[in-house]
Design an enzyme around this catalytic site. Structure first.
Site, PDB file in Angstrom:
ATOM      1  CG  LEU A  22       3.281   8.592  -4.363  1.00  0.00           C
ATOM      2  CD1 LEU A  22       2.169   9.638  -4.581  1.00  0.00           C
ATOM      3  CD2 LEU A  22       4.255   9.438  -3.469  1.00  0.00           C
ATOM      4  CB  CYS A  23       3.449   1.616  -2.367  1.00  0.00           C
ATOM      5  SG  CYS A  23       2.291   1.140  -3.583  1.00  0.00           S
ATOM      6  CG  HIS A  24       2.450   3.872   3.219  1.00  0.00           C
ATOM      7  ND1 HIS A  24       1.473   4.238   2.879  1.00  0.00           N
ATOM      8  CD2 HIS A  24       2.713   5.036   3.921  1.00  0.00           C
ATOM      9  CE1 HIS A  24       0.978   5.482   3.101  1.00  0.00           C
ATOM     10  NE2 HIS A  24       1.972   5.819   3.805  1.00  0.00           N
ATOM     11  CG  MET A  53      -0.683  -0.775  -4.690  1.00  0.00           C
ATOM     12  SD  MET A  53      -1.560  -1.060  -6.057  1.00  0.00           S
ATOM     13  CE  MET A  53      -0.022  -1.240  -7.254  1.00  0.00           C
ATOM     14  CD  GLU A  54       2.027  -3.941  -0.510  1.00  0.00           C
ATOM     15  OE1 GLU A  54       2.912  -2.837  -0.116  1.00  0.00           O
ATOM     16  OE2 GLU A  54       0.834  -3.781  -0.797  1.00  0.00           O
ATOM     17  CG  ASP A  57      13.579 -14.461 -17.322  1.00  0.00           C
ATOM     18  OD1 ASP A  57      14.283 -14.033 -18.348  1.00  0.00           O
ATOM     19  OD2 ASP A  57      14.303 -14.772 -16.435  1.00  0.00           O
TER      20      ASP A  57
END
Length: 156
Positions: free
Chosen positions: A75-77, A111-112, A126
């Site tokens: 649902l993120c644009h 969110m980004e 990693d």
């Protein structure tokens, strides 16, 4: 309780329509930490990891991840980011990653910024796991956001 923005009248999840919102400059800052043994930290500092330059690779990974946030978080644009930065700070026993995301648009970039930090820290893990498997990633958080209808916010 306020109306849920990502749930429609039938209770189904949906993407919010932001077409009626005004464009504004929006910026978000986030950070997080990865804790490790002194030997691993020193190998990263001195660029002695067998896989290569850990922080340069993690920076690129974080920037790339920010650009793909809408593919990872439902649902993120999808956003046309104008700038993403990822920086690192050495701590006693670890590394802090800091990210900033910015755009001029109709929806925020929190969110980004969080995705950039998370992916950068996962990349450090990693590239370093051959030396230590029990490193701990923690304290990923939003530090601040600006722009948009809700205005500015900063963590205390």
């Amino acid at each position: 309780m306020s109306k849920l923005t990502h749930i429609d009248g039938d209770g189904a999840a949906h993407m919010v329509d932001v077409s009626g919102k005004n464009d504004s400059v929006r910026e978000a800052h986030a950070d997080g930490i990865i804790r490790m043994d002194a030997a691993v930290l020193e190998a990263i500092k001195t660029n002695m990891m067998k896989k290569g330059d850990v922080l340069a690779t993690a920076r690129i990974a974080g920037i790339m991840a920010a650009k793909k946030t809408s593919e990872l978080i439902p649902l993120c644009h999808p956003l046309a980011l104008s700038k993403v930065t990822v920086e690192f700070e050495f701590l006693d026993g670890g590394i802090r990653a800091k990210a900033m995301a910015r755009l001029t648009g109709k929806t925020g970039v929190e969110m980004e910024a969080l995705t950039a930090v998370s992916t950068a820290l996962l990349t450090v893990y990693d590239m370093s796991k051959a030396m230590q498997k029990d490193m701990v990633i923690s304290d990923i958080r939003l530090l601040s956001k600006s722009g948009g209808k809700s205005g500015d916010w900063a963590a205390e």
